[in-house]
Design a protein around this motif. Structure first.
Motif, PDB file in Angstrom:
ATOM      1  N   TYR A   1      16.604 -40.096  34.697  1.00 38.59           N
ATOM      2  CA  TYR A   1      15.397 -40.476  35.455  1.00 38.59           C
ATOM      3  C   TYR A   1      14.189 -39.703  34.941  1.00 38.59           C
ATOM      4  N   ASP A   2      13.019 -40.276  35.178  1.00 37.73           N
ATOM      5  CA  ASP A   2      11.786 -39.523  34.915  1.00 37.73           C
ATOM      6  C   ASP A   2      11.502 -38.584  36.080  1.00 37.73           C
ATOM      7  N   ALA A   3      11.854 -39.036  37.290  1.00 42.39           N
ATOM      8  CA  ALA A   3      11.607 -38.196  38.467  1.00 42.39           C
ATOM      9  C   ALA A   3      12.703 -38.393  39.494  1.00 42.39           C
ATOM     10  N   VAL A   4      13.225 -37.267  39.989  1.00 39.20           N
ATOM     11  CA  VAL A   4      14.077 -37.302  41.180  1.00 39.20           C
ATOM     12  C   VAL A   4      13.247 -36.717  42.315  1.00 39.20           C
ATOM     13  N   ILE A   5      13.199 -37.428  43.426  1.00 37.41           N
ATOM     14  CA  ILE A   5      12.425 -36.966  44.588  1.00 37.41           C
ATOM     15  C   ILE A   5      13.409 -36.633  45.700  1.00 37.41           C
ATOM     16  N   ILE A   6      13.317 -35.403  46.202  1.00 43.22           N
ATOM     17  CA  ILE A   6      14.269 -34.950  47.232  1.00 43.22           C
ATOM     18  C   ILE A   6      13.620 -35.078  48.600  1.00 43.22           C
ATOM     19  N   GLY A   7      14.114 -36.013  49.408  1.00 40.65           N
ATOM     20  CA  GLY A   7      13.585 -36.200  50.761  1.00 40.65           C
ATOM     21  C   GLY A   7      12.717 -37.441  50.831  1.00 40.65           C
TER      22      GLY A   7
ATOM     23  N   LEU B   1      10.681 -33.572  42.282  1.00 40.08           N
ATOM     24  CA  LEU B   1       9.688 -33.308  43.329  1.00 40.08           C
ATOM     25  C   LEU B   1      10.412 -32.938  44.618  1.00 40.08           C
ATOM     26  N   GLY B   2      10.041 -31.799  45.183  1.00 42.01           N
ATOM     27  CA  GLY B   2      10.643 -31.351  46.442  1.00 42.01           C
ATOM     28  C   GLY B   2       9.825 -31.873  47.605  1.00 42.01           C
ATOM     29  N   ALA B   3      10.406 -32.814  48.362  1.00 42.58           N
ATOM     30  CA  ALA B   3       9.710 -33.390  49.532  1.00 42.58           C
ATOM     31  C   ALA B   3      10.647 -33.273  50.722  1.00 42.58           C
TER      32      ALA B   3
ATOM     33  N   ASP C   1       9.925 -24.568  38.956  1.00 51.68           N
ATOM     34  CA  ASP C   1       9.445 -25.763  38.252  1.00 51.68           C
ATOM     35  C   ASP C   1       9.590 -27.064  39.052  1.00 51.68           C
ATOM     36  N   VAL C   2      10.115 -26.975  40.284  1.00 51.92           N
ATOM     37  CA  VAL C   2      10.177 -28.175  41.130  1.00 51.92           C
ATOM     38  C   VAL C   2       8.842 -28.284  41.862  1.00 51.92           C
ATOM     39  N   CYS C   3       8.161 -29.409  41.694  1.00 54.03           N
ATOM     40  CA  CYS C   3       6.836 -29.604  42.295  1.00 54.03           C
ATOM     41  C   CYS C   3       6.992 -29.881  43.797  1.00 54.03           C
ATOM     42  N   GLN C   4       6.331 -29.080  44.631  1.00 52.54           N
ATOM     43  CA  GLN C   4       6.499 -29.195  46.078  1.00 52.54           C
ATOM     44  C   GLN C   4       5.393 -30.055  46.680  1.00 52.54           C
ATOM     45  N   ILE C   5       5.784 -31.055  47.448  1.00 50.97           N
ATOM     46  CA  ILE C   5       4.793 -31.927  48.086  1.00 50.97           C
ATOM     47  C   ILE C   5       5.071 -32.006  49.593  1.00 50.97           C
ATOM     48  N   GLY C   6       4.061 -32.444  50.349  1.00 52.76           N
ATOM     49  CA  GLY C   6       4.219 -32.550  51.801  1.00 52.76           C
ATOM     50  C   GLY C   6       4.456 -31.182  52.421  1.00 52.76           C
ATOM     51  N   ASP C   7       5.218 -31.168  53.502  1.00 47.59           N
ATOM     52  CA  ASP C   7       5.473 -29.905  54.218  1.00 47.59           C
ATOM     53  C   ASP C   7       6.161 -28.870  53.349  1.00 47.59           C
ATOM     54  N   THR C   8       6.847 -29.288  52.310  1.00 48.42           N
ATOM     55  CA  THR C   8       7.551 -28.332  51.444  1.00 48.42           C
ATOM     56  C   THR C   8       6.537 -27.372  50.807  1.00 48.42           C
ATOM     57  N   ALA C   9       5.292 -27.841  50.639  1.00 45.49           N
ATOM     58  CA  ALA C   9       4.248 -26.972  50.086  1.00 45.49           C
ATOM     59  C   ALA C   9       3.504 -26.218  51.185  1.00 45.49           C
ATOM     60  N   GLY C  10       3.542 -26.721  52.403  1.00 42.23           N
ATOM     61  CA  GLY C  10       2.835 -26.057  53.506  1.00 42.23           C
ATOM     62  C   GLY C  10       2.468 -27.072  54.561  1.00 42.23           C
ATOM     63  N   MET C  11       2.631 -26.673  55.826  1.00 40.40           N
ATOM     64  CA  MET C  11       2.367 -27.621  56.918  1.00 40.40           C
ATOM     65  C   MET C  11       1.209 -27.120  57.782  1.00 40.40           C
ATOM     66  N   ILE C  12       0.309 -28.009  58.113  1.00 38.12           N
ATOM     67  CA  ILE C  12      -0.768 -27.656  59.036  1.00 38.12           C
ATOM     68  C   ILE C  12      -0.185 -27.558  60.442  1.00 38.12           C
ATOM     69  N   MET C  13      -0.803 -26.750  61.299  1.00 35.56           N
ATOM     70  CA  MET C  13      -0.267 -26.583  62.650  1.00 35.56           C
ATOM     71  C   MET C  13      -0.150 -27.937  63.355  1.00 35.56           C
ATOM     72  N   PRO C  14       0.952 -28.163  64.050  1.00 36.56           N
ATOM     73  CA  PRO C  14       1.149 -29.453  64.719  1.00 36.56           C
ATOM     74  C   PRO C  14      -0.009 -29.824  65.649  1.00 36.56           C
ATOM     75  N   LEU C  15      -0.655 -28.815  66.242  1.00 38.95           N
ATOM     76  CA  LEU C  15      -1.793 -29.047  67.136  1.00 38.95           C
ATOM     77  C   LEU C  15      -2.830 -29.982  66.511  1.00 38.95           C
ATOM     78  N   CYS C  16      -3.028 -29.854  65.193  1.00 37.86           N
ATOM     79  CA  CYS C  16      -4.085 -30.613  64.514  1.00 37.86           C
ATOM     80  C   CYS C  16      -3.713 -32.077  64.332  1.00 37.86           C
TER      81      CYS C  16
ATOM     82  N   ALA D   1       1.800 -35.370  37.592  1.00 35.13           N
ATOM     83  CA  ALA D   1       3.200 -35.521  37.149  1.00 35.13           C
ATOM     84  C   ALA D   1       3.291 -36.630  36.098  1.00 35.13           C
ATOM     85  N   LEU D   2       2.559 -37.713  36.327  1.00 36.39           N
ATOM     86  CA  LEU D   2       2.590 -38.827  35.361  1.00 36.39           C
ATOM     87  C   LEU D   2       1.963 -38.400  34.031  1.00 36.39           C
TER      88      LEU D   2
END
Ligand code: FAD
Length: 376
Positions: free
Chosen positions: A12-18, A156-158, A268-283, A301-302
């Motif tokens: 594969y060119d990309a495996v996305i986890i999650g 990609l870590g998602a 070297d796994v690129c982190q996206i979404g909450d895996t990189a950081g989550m804003i407080m749920p309040l927002c 990535a492309l």
């Protein structure tokens, strides 16, 4: 010497986890360009997930770009136009949102996104848990799962806010629960009710149901009750809770919720979404951020896959873009969260916003991105 990535033979060119918002959005964007994408999800869809299920205004434009806006509307997403905040001492603040937000269960939304990923040509497998990843951007990766081993040029870590794959799980005192209810009306508002040690969101979703989601310090938990007595100390919330009936099967809880910002690459796994950081749920902006993070990461990535960016350039550009886009939002969100879980500070803040609505409007704006398409 730079390695020509196209010389490395991989399945594969990309495996996305999650396959939450970030993973599906990344899969849709990558598959649209014709690259070979494998999307792996540990749950079997459809499935209930912990979330306030409030989709902030800027999500509409992202859904349009992903080609799912019509499906989301057909699924019966509710329209949300106002924010309503209360404290346990009876202070309250109403404010219009800067456009129309949406309410839709994750049970429906994630299934729509997963279906769309399949339709766009990504290979999508649910019920598959990723156990480990080895390798790097120079030589490629090996992804070990519950159903075999896959090789890929990028990963990609998602995998969201909490997963066995998260490296730096610091101990966190926060717990959260969500469930769907009938027997209560919240009209067109996202309601946020503060109580001692936490806060609770209520918003309309599809089929006339309401999603209730609270987050708080673990000290308020008593027994295994999903609605501990602390919630009833806010009179407006207590009034709402008095008539509500839980929809069977919709309850979901999670402990040790990490609200930390994480590195943008982990081995070297690129982190996206909450895996990189989550804003407080309040927002109520985590889903918009998860989608937006993929719009920053995927073009890079492309470009890396195309040999136009080296691995260090890919990593540097993504980290800079992520921080530029989200850093201020996360800081303001953290301040709001810290204030809202302390009753006296919450009283003071909500009272201030009520007297000076411009401050409330600024906070709403400062904790989210720009809306480029609204339903108004
Ligand atoms: C209490 C609470 C309330 C919230 N309310 C809101 C709200 O109202 N509005 C809003 O916009 N945001 C809200 N958020 C934030 C929002 O839920 C997240 O920001 C959003 O879900 C991020 O999407 P994601 O794709 O990054 O992660 P997720 O949606 O969590 O998806 C991650 C996926 O990865 C899968 N996975 C994990 N590990 C593995 C593995 N090893 N192998 C395979 N798959 C794996 C999981 O099963 C999951 O499906 C809330 C968060 C919390 C904690």
């Amino acid at each position: 010497m730079a390695i020509n990535n196209s010389e490395v033979l991989m399945q594969y060119d990309a495996v996305i986890i999650g396959a939450g918002l970030a993973g599906c959005s990344a899969a849709i964007q990558m598959a649209a360009t014709g690259v070979r994408v494998l999307l792996l999800e540990q749950s079997r869809y459809p499935v209930h997930k912990l979330c306030g299920e409030f989709l902030s205004v800027e999500v509409t434009a992202a859904f349009e770009r992903l080609g799912i806006l019509e499906s989301v509307q057909t699924a019966g997403a509710s329209s949300i136009r106002r924010a309503y905040l209360t404290t346990k001492n009876g202070k309250s603040f109403h404010h219009p949102l800067p456009g129309t937000a949406l309410g839709l269960s994750r049970y429906r939304l994630d299934a729509i996104l997963f279906e769309r990923s399949i339709q766009m040509g990504a290979e999508c497998r649910d019920g598959v848990t990723v156990k480990s990843v080895t390798g790097n951007l120079q030589t490629g990766f090996e992804v070990v799962t519950s159903q075999g081993i896959f090789t890929s040029r990028t990963v990609l870590g998602a995998y969201g806010k909490k997963s066995a794959l998260s490296s730096q799980l610091k101990r966190s005192p926060f717990v959260a629960f969500k469930a769907h209810y009938t027997g209560v009306q919240v009209s067109d508002a996202i309601e946020l009710h503060a109580f001692d040690g936490g806060y609770c969101g209520l918003s309309a979703i599809e089929s006339g149901q309401v999603n209730l989601c609270w987050i708080g310090h673990e000290r308020i938990l008593q027994g295994n009750r999903s609605l501990p007595p602390g919630l009833y100390t806010n009179p407006v919330l207590a009034d709402r809770l008095s008539t509500m009936q839980r929809v069977p099967g919709s309850l979901h809880g999670l402990s040790q919720i990490s609200l930390a910002i994480k590195p943008k690459f982990q081995q070297d796994v690129c982190q996206i979404g909450d895996t990189a950081g989550m804003i407080m749920p309040l927002c109520g902006d985590g889903m918009a951020m998860a989608l937006r993070s993929t719009e920053l990461a995927i073009p890079l990535a492309l470009a890396f896959l195309d040999g136009k960016l080296s691995a260090p350039e890919f990593k540097y550009c993504y980290a800079v873009a992520w921080n530029r886009e989200f850093w201020r939002r996360l800081r303001v969100g953290k301040l709001m969260h810290d204030a809202f879980i302390h009753p006296s500070v919450a009283d003071w803040g909500v009272d201030l916003c009520d007297r000076l609505p411009a401050i409330g409007a600024w906070i709403i704006q400062a904790t989210r991105g720009r809306a480029t398409l609204t339903l108004d």
